[in-house]
Design an enzyme around this catalytic site. Structure first.
Site, PDB file in Angstrom:
ATOM      1  N   ARG A 292      35.631  58.484  54.006  1.00 44.56           N
ATOM      2  CA  ARG A 292      35.440  59.797  53.385  1.00 44.56           C
ATOM      3  C   ARG A 292      35.481  60.942  54.405  1.00 44.56           C
ATOM      4  O   ARG A 292      35.106  60.795  55.563  1.00 44.56           O
ATOM      5  CB  ARG A 292      34.161  59.833  52.546  1.00 44.56           C
ATOM      6  CG  ARG A 292      32.879  59.786  53.331  1.00 44.56           C
ATOM      7  CD  ARG A 292      31.673  59.678  52.399  1.00 44.56           C
ATOM      8  NE  ARG A 292      30.435  59.656  53.153  1.00 44.56           N
ATOM      9  CZ  ARG A 292      29.221  59.524  52.636  1.00 44.56           C
ATOM     10  NH1 ARG A 292      29.081  59.380  51.327  1.00 44.56           N
ATOM     11  NH2 ARG A 292      28.157  59.518  53.391  1.00 44.56           N
TER      12      ARG A 292
ATOM     13  N   ARG B 262      12.658  58.430  50.594  1.00 46.93           N
ATOM     14  CA  ARG B 262      13.303  57.241  51.150  1.00 46.93           C
ATOM     15  C   ARG B 262      12.290  56.215  51.632  1.00 46.93           C
ATOM     16  O   ARG B 262      12.691  55.136  52.086  1.00 46.93           O
ATOM     17  CB  ARG B 262      14.160  57.648  52.338  1.00 46.93           C
ATOM     18  CG  ARG B 262      15.662  57.789  52.044  1.00 46.93           C
ATOM     19  CD  ARG B 262      16.295  58.252  53.331  1.00 46.93           C
ATOM     20  NE  ARG B 262      17.684  57.998  53.513  1.00 46.93           N
ATOM     21  CZ  ARG B 262      18.664  58.863  53.241  1.00 46.93           C
ATOM     22  NH1 ARG B 262      18.419  59.986  52.635  1.00 46.93           N
ATOM     23  NH2 ARG B 262      19.908  58.573  53.558  1.00 46.93           N
TER      24      ARG B 262
ATOM     25  N   LYS C 273      25.571  59.587  45.221  1.00 54.01           N
ATOM     26  CA  LYS C 273      24.473  60.501  44.870  1.00 54.01           C
ATOM     27  C   LYS C 273      24.901  61.965  44.997  1.00 54.01           C
ATOM     28  O   LYS C 273      24.649  62.770  44.110  1.00 54.01           O
ATOM     29  CB  LYS C 273      23.255  60.258  45.784  1.00 54.01           C
ATOM     30  CG  LYS C 273      22.685  58.851  45.697  1.00 54.01           C
ATOM     31  CD  LYS C 273      21.393  58.705  46.502  1.00 54.01           C
ATOM     32  CE  LYS C 273      21.557  58.890  48.000  1.00 54.01           C
ATOM     33  NZ  LYS C 273      22.358  57.852  48.688  1.00 54.01           N
TER      34      LYS C 273
ATOM     35  N   ARG D 211      31.629  62.954  58.826  1.00 53.96           N
ATOM     36  CA  ARG D 211      30.253  62.883  59.328  1.00 53.96           C
ATOM     37  C   ARG D 211      30.193  61.914  60.498  1.00 53.96           C
ATOM     38  O   ARG D 211      30.756  60.823  60.429  1.00 53.96           O
ATOM     39  CB  ARG D 211      29.322  62.392  58.208  1.00 53.96           C
ATOM     40  CG  ARG D 211      28.959  63.484  57.239  1.00 53.96           C
ATOM     41  CD  ARG D 211      28.166  62.970  56.061  1.00 53.96           C
ATOM     42  NE  ARG D 211      27.059  62.091  56.400  1.00 53.96           N
ATOM     43  CZ  ARG D 211      26.164  61.666  55.518  1.00 53.96           C
ATOM     44  NH1 ARG D 211      26.263  62.046  54.244  1.00 53.96           N
ATOM     45  NH2 ARG D 211      25.196  60.861  55.876  1.00 53.96           N
TER      46      ARG D 211
ATOM     47  N   ARG E 235      22.214  52.171  58.147  1.00 50.91           N
ATOM     48  CA  ARG E 235      21.697  52.997  57.046  1.00 50.91           C
ATOM     49  C   ARG E 235      21.418  52.130  55.817  1.00 50.91           C
ATOM     50  O   ARG E 235      20.445  52.336  55.098  1.00 50.91           O
ATOM     51  CB  ARG E 235      22.700  54.109  56.711  1.00 50.91           C
ATOM     52  CG  ARG E 235      22.702  55.207  57.788  1.00 50.91           C
ATOM     53  CD  ARG E 235      23.973  56.022  57.806  1.00 50.91           C
ATOM     54  NE  ARG E 235      24.189  56.779  56.604  1.00 50.91           N
ATOM     55  CZ  ARG E 235      25.381  57.273  56.233  1.00 50.91           C
ATOM     56  NH1 ARG E 235      26.460  57.082  56.986  1.00 50.91           N
ATOM     57  NH2 ARG E 235      25.493  57.961  55.131  1.00 50.91           N
TER      58      ARG E 235
HETATM   59  P1  AMP Z   1      22.182  61.199  53.850  1.00 48.73           P
HETATM   60  O1  AMP Z   1      23.046  62.410  53.913  1.00 48.73           O
HETATM   61  O2  AMP Z   1      21.218  61.224  52.690  1.00 48.73           O
HETATM   62  O3  AMP Z   1      22.959  59.920  53.924  1.00 48.73           O
HETATM   63  O4  AMP Z   1      21.255  61.242  55.162  1.00 48.73           O
HETATM   64  C1  AMP Z   1      21.824  61.195  56.452  1.00 48.73           C
HETATM   65  C2  AMP Z   1      20.755  60.843  57.467  1.00 48.73           C
HETATM   66  O5  AMP Z   1      19.736  61.849  57.477  1.00 48.73           O
HETATM   67  C3  AMP Z   1      20.001  59.548  57.213  1.00 48.73           C
HETATM   68  O6  AMP Z   1      20.704  58.416  57.729  1.00 48.73           O
HETATM   69  C4  AMP Z   1      18.687  59.797  57.955  1.00 48.73           C
HETATM   70  O7  AMP Z   1      18.861  59.686  59.362  1.00 48.73           O
HETATM   71  C5  AMP Z   1      18.450  61.268  57.651  1.00 48.73           C
HETATM   72  N1  AMP Z   1      17.684  61.456  56.386  1.00 48.73           N
HETATM   73  C6  AMP Z   1      18.130  62.069  55.243  1.00 48.73           C
HETATM   74  N2  AMP Z   1      17.171  62.080  54.297  1.00 48.73           N
HETATM   75  C7  AMP Z   1      16.093  61.451  54.836  1.00 48.73           C
HETATM   76  C8  AMP Z   1      14.801  61.109  54.356  1.00 48.73           C
HETATM   77  N3  AMP Z   1      14.420  61.410  53.101  1.00 48.73           N
HETATM   78  N4  AMP Z   1      13.961  60.458  55.205  1.00 48.73           N
HETATM   79  C9  AMP Z   1      14.319  60.150  56.462  1.00 48.73           C
HETATM   80  N5  AMP Z   1      15.536  60.407  56.978  1.00 48.73           N
HETATM   81  C10 AMP Z   1      16.419  61.061  56.185  1.00 48.73           C
END
Ligand code: AMP
Length: 215
Positions: free
Chosen positions: A127, A88, A13, A161, A172
């Site tokens: 990554r 989400r 994404k 990360r 996740r």
């Molecule tokens: P991402 O970078 O999108 O993989 O997000 C990393 C982490 O941030 C996720 O595993 C969640 O803990 C939190 N997070 C990101 N976006 C959301 C969302 N829309 N709702 C809830 N938690 C989020």
């Protein structure tokens, strides 16, 4: 044009959002990036989010919907947006409709990146990025030409990360399956979902997304 990129962690994404920014002048709104910035800055939101993110669990809906609303207020009405990692949950999908309607905007497309989960674990755990310029790399698929030196800016400050380890990745993914995938029918009913094979090359995926946006 406002669109959502939907798909499990590691589906590409972020990569595709960056390409769309370049190609169409859209702006990527990634709640993950915003939350990581908040954690780094030690804000109230960051303090709430840190432990949940490290565990791979979702941050409360009202927290993420709040920051999305604020970010949209910084953008002009003509500025197209790519929602990356948001919504989400079903509650976030409802909030997004309200947030957009209140600003005279609407969703035009939802692109679902369809991927093979086992391959994703390898993609994610390998990554890393340049801490200076943000260029993305991978232990197997895209190493820097010279060990420990960024191809783009020459820095030697790479970052991973903290939630890109296998255990957190599995959490996740199960969060995605349990809470995010079930929101797709909301958008399918509106006829705005296109499924794109996310296992192709970056270029193939990007072409498939461009074709979907042209419809
Ligand atoms: P991402 O970078 O999108 O993989 O997000 C990393 C982490 O941030 C996720 O595993 C969640 O803990 C939190 N997070 C990101 N976006 C959301 C969302 N829309 N709702 C809830 N938690 C989020």
């Amino acid at each position: 044009m406002d669109i959502i990129l939907l798909g499990p962690p590691g589906a590409g994404k972020g990569t595709q959002a960056a390409l769309l920014e370049d190609k169409y002048g859209m702006v990527q709104l990634s709640t993950g990036d915003m939350l990581r910035a908040a954690v780094k800055a030690g804000t109230e939101v960051g303090l709430k989010a840190k432990a949940l993110m490290e565990a791979g669990e979702l941050v409360p809906d009202e927290v993420v919907s709040g920051i999305i609303g604020e970010k949209l207020d910084d953008l002009g009405p003509e500025q197209g947006v790519i929602f990356d990692g948001y919504p989400r949950t079903a509650a976030q999908a409802v909030s997004l409709d309200e947030i957009l309607a209140a600003r005279g905007r609407k969703l035009d497309h939802v692109i679902e990146l369809v991927v093979d989960e086992d391959a994703l674990v390898e993609r994610i755990t390998g990554r890393f990025t340049c801490g200076n310029c943000g260029e993305g790399y991978h232990d197997t698929f895209k190493k820097p030409a010279k060990d420990n030196v960024c191809d783009v800016c020459g820095a030697s400050d790479f970052k991973r990360r903290p939630d890109d380890n296998e255990e957190t990745v599995r959490t996740r993914m199960s969060e995605y399956r349990a809470k995010t995938q079930p929101i797709l029918p909301i958008y399918e009913e509106r006829g705005i979902v296109t499924k794109v094979d996310g296992m192709g090359s970056m270029d193939e995926v990007s072409k498939a997304i461009a074709a979907a946006l042209a419809t």
